[in-house]
Design a protein around this motif. Structure first.
Motif, PDB file in Angstrom:
ATOM      1  N   ASN A  57      14.483   8.006  -1.721  1.00 38.34           N
ATOM      2  CA  ASN A  57      14.475   7.242  -2.854  1.00 38.34           C
ATOM      3  C   ASN A  57      13.810   6.212  -2.712  1.00 38.34           C
ATOM      4  OD1 ASN A  57      15.068   6.585  -5.650  1.00 38.34           O
ATOM      5  ND2 ASN A  57      17.290   6.675  -5.336  1.00 38.34           N
ATOM      6  N   GLU A  58      12.385   6.364  -2.570  1.00 37.53           N
ATOM      7  CA  GLU A  58      11.555   5.236  -2.170  1.00 37.53           C
ATOM      8  C   GLU A  58      10.401   5.158  -3.160  1.00 37.53           C
ATOM      9  OE1 GLU A  58      10.535   6.169   1.774  1.00 37.53           O
ATOM     10  OE2 GLU A  58      12.386   5.060   2.597  1.00 37.53           O
ATOM     11  N   GLY A  59       9.438   4.307  -3.178  1.00 35.60           N
ATOM     12  CA  GLY A  59       8.332   4.241  -4.039  1.00 35.60           C
ATOM     13  C   GLY A  59       7.322   5.307  -3.890  1.00 35.60           C
ATOM     14  N   ILE A  60       6.357   5.276  -4.863  1.00 37.76           N
ATOM     15  CA  ILE A  60       5.441   6.728  -4.947  1.00 37.76           C
ATOM     16  C   ILE A  60       4.214   5.785  -4.778  1.00 37.76           C
ATOM     17  CG2 ILE A  60       4.238   8.162  -6.615  1.00 37.76           C
ATOM     18  CD1 ILE A  60       7.147   8.692  -7.647  1.00 37.76           C
ATOM     19  N   SER A  61       3.311   6.659  -3.685  1.00 35.78           N
ATOM     20  CA  SER A  61       2.124   5.935  -3.543  1.00 35.78           C
ATOM     21  C   SER A  61       1.008   7.135  -3.183  1.00 35.78           C
ATOM     22  CB  SER A  61       1.998   5.038  -2.551  1.00 35.78           C
ATOM     23  OG  SER A  61       2.396   5.710  -1.207  1.00 35.78           O
TER      24      SER A  61
END
Length: 497
Positions: free
Chosen positions: A254-258
């Motif tokens: 559940n972390e950022g999208i890049s």
């Protein structure tokens, strides 16, 4: 492009007219014995005269129409299937009035089944002389203008089905991905590794420092977490007596999208009893070489975004501290002093949290000043104990662990270590992680009592590794974004017009 609603309305009207004429728009049950590649192979090395003499040989293929050119009493089309593209020649004398009338009403995007012999045109283009025609699927939504018109990156990711229709290079990326996965499976299997499956929903998330997704099971009335890694379950199998295991499956964080991160991603994790992290360095080099030989034409030189990556072993090796000193040009004395390292971090713009100790700060400084430089394959070893809660302590220096990460093109590709199999030490590490979580570290490891119980039964000395499949595919397909190598990447909700 013409108003889409107008074009679709026209196509729907055309479809209704065809139905009124007795044409079935979406039939089933038609066999397709050949593919375009079969026709190309059958014609290989044959002259126009030889194909002309074999007009009694008929082939039947199916695919999507991608181009139409009409010339009065004849029509040229291009058809694509999963393997290639072929020109079709349709003429009323060959088809008869009824089928030729149907042919004239076909649109780009329609899926058809055609049959007939092969011939070469005056420009020596292989062509099928169509003598049989069945409409298999009537297209209602037009393809992007001029067939290769799908340029908007977000639309390409969101409507991957269209992207695959119109971009052959995208289809080839995912064919190559499949070959990479197959190669990894074969590589590990022939070395005695057993492929297994472990839970995707876990009562206690573990195996990595990351924030999990949380869900709830109604029948059991309990919270569950989508796994962030399969590690602790795979190591339970080492306890159970399997000595070499691997799993190739999804993880969720559940972390950022890049361009490098997707919340749902694919990894291969493998564990080998009676091995060390140094053994896995050699195994990792061999694995990447095997993949390069399988998908890169046998060459160990891989071009990625204008840079040539040389996969020829042996690869460079640094300890994390040495890399920061030698490549990051930070004085060793500043890194060894607990107070000075805080100032070094702040001077580099690295955020400092109150729960972070010396080891975590050193690792964050490495991420800032060294990682972007690591273009060629490089192993970084001896990670601090603080950021390695599952790794075995180094015998010579217990403040670091027997762990390495592999870097290429400025990003992490793999993580491995000699496994911690002392249940007493592991309990202390879990307790330290629990304190960090209480202090605000959402990525700290959870306490897993069942895993500790498993270790108390005895796990043999072992080493394990996880390799990010998506990033590996990015490397071998020269893809700048992780979204280019995931069929259906996660995106923000589509804006309603």
């Amino acid at each position: 492009m013409e108003d889409l609603s107008v074009v679709m309305r026209e196509r729907i009207q055309k479809a209704e007219a065809l139905e009124q004429e007795g044409v079935t728009l979406y039939p089933n049950g038609y066999e397709v014995p050949h593919h375009i590649k079969d026709l190309v192979e059958a014609s290989q090395g044959r002259s126009a005269q030889e194909l002309e003499a074999a007009q009694s040989v008929s082939y039947t293929i199916a695919g999507r129409i991608i181009a139409i050119r009409s010339f009065g009493k004849s029509i040229f089309m291009h058809l694509v299937d999963a393997d290639g593209k072929l020109q079709l020649y349709l003429q009323q004398n060959h088809l008869g009035k009824e089928l030729y009338a149907l042919a004239k009403k076909l649109d780009i995007g329609d899926i058809v089944r055609v049959s007939g012999p092969l011939f070469l045109t005056r420009t020596e283009e292989l062509t099928l002389a169509v003598k049989g025609l069945v409409l298999l699927n009537k297209n209602l939504r037009p393809l992007p203008e001029k067939y290769h018109g799908l340029k908007d990156v977000e639309v390409r990711y969101r409507q991957r089905y269209v992207d695959l229709i119109v971009n052959e290079d995208v289809r080839e990326t995912f064919r190559k991905r499949a070959r990479i996965v197959q190669t990894i499976r074969e590589f590990l299997s022939v070395r005695g590794f057993l492929e297994v499956e472990t839970p995707m929903m876990q009562a206690v998330p573990g195996g990595a420092t990351a924030k999990p997704f949380k869900t709830h099971h109604n029948a059991l009335d309990m919270d569950l977490y989508l796994r962030i890694a399969p590690e602790l379950y795979l190591k339970r199998l080492l306890v159970g007596g399997f000595e070499r295991v691997f799993e190739l499956n999804r993880n969720f964080r559940n972390e950022g999208i890049s361009t490098q991160h997707n919340p749902e991603f694919t990894m291969v994790e493998f564990y080998q009893a009676y091995a060390t992290y140094q053994d896995l360095m050699t195994l990792t080099e061999e694995l990447f070489v095997a993949v390069a030989e399988a998908v890169n034409g046998g060459s160990l030189q891989v071009e990625y975004q204008g840079q040539v990556i040389d996969l020829t072993p042996p690869w460079k090796r640094y300890s994390l501290m040495d890399a920061v000193v030698e490549l990051g040009r930070v004085p060793r004395s500043s890194l060894e002093d607990p107070k000075e390292i805080v100032q070094v971090a702040k001077s580099l713009g690295v955020p400092v949290e109150r729960f972070e100790g010396h080891g975590k700060l050193l690792t964050k400084i490495f991420d800032e000043v060294v990682e972007p430089q690591l273009t060629q394959p490089t192993f970084i070893s001896h990670y601090p104990l603080e950021v390695s809660p599952l790794s075995r302590k180094n015998d010579a220096d217990p403040t670091v662990t027997d762990r390495f990460e592999l870097f290429m093109v400025g990003r992490e590709m793999a993580n491995a270590f000699s496994e911690l199999n002392d249940p007493r030490d592991q309990r202390e590490r879990f307790s330290a992680q629990l304190e960090a979580r209480r202090a605000g570290d959402e990525e700290a490891h959870y306490m897993d009592d069942d895993y500790l119980r498993a270790l108390e039964y005895g796990m043999p000395p072992a080493a394990g590794e996880g390799i990010g499949i998506d990033r590996m595919v990015m490397l071998f397909t020269d893809s700048p974004s992780i979204r280019d190598v995931i069929l259906f990447p996660h995106l923000r909700p589509e804006k309603k017009i």
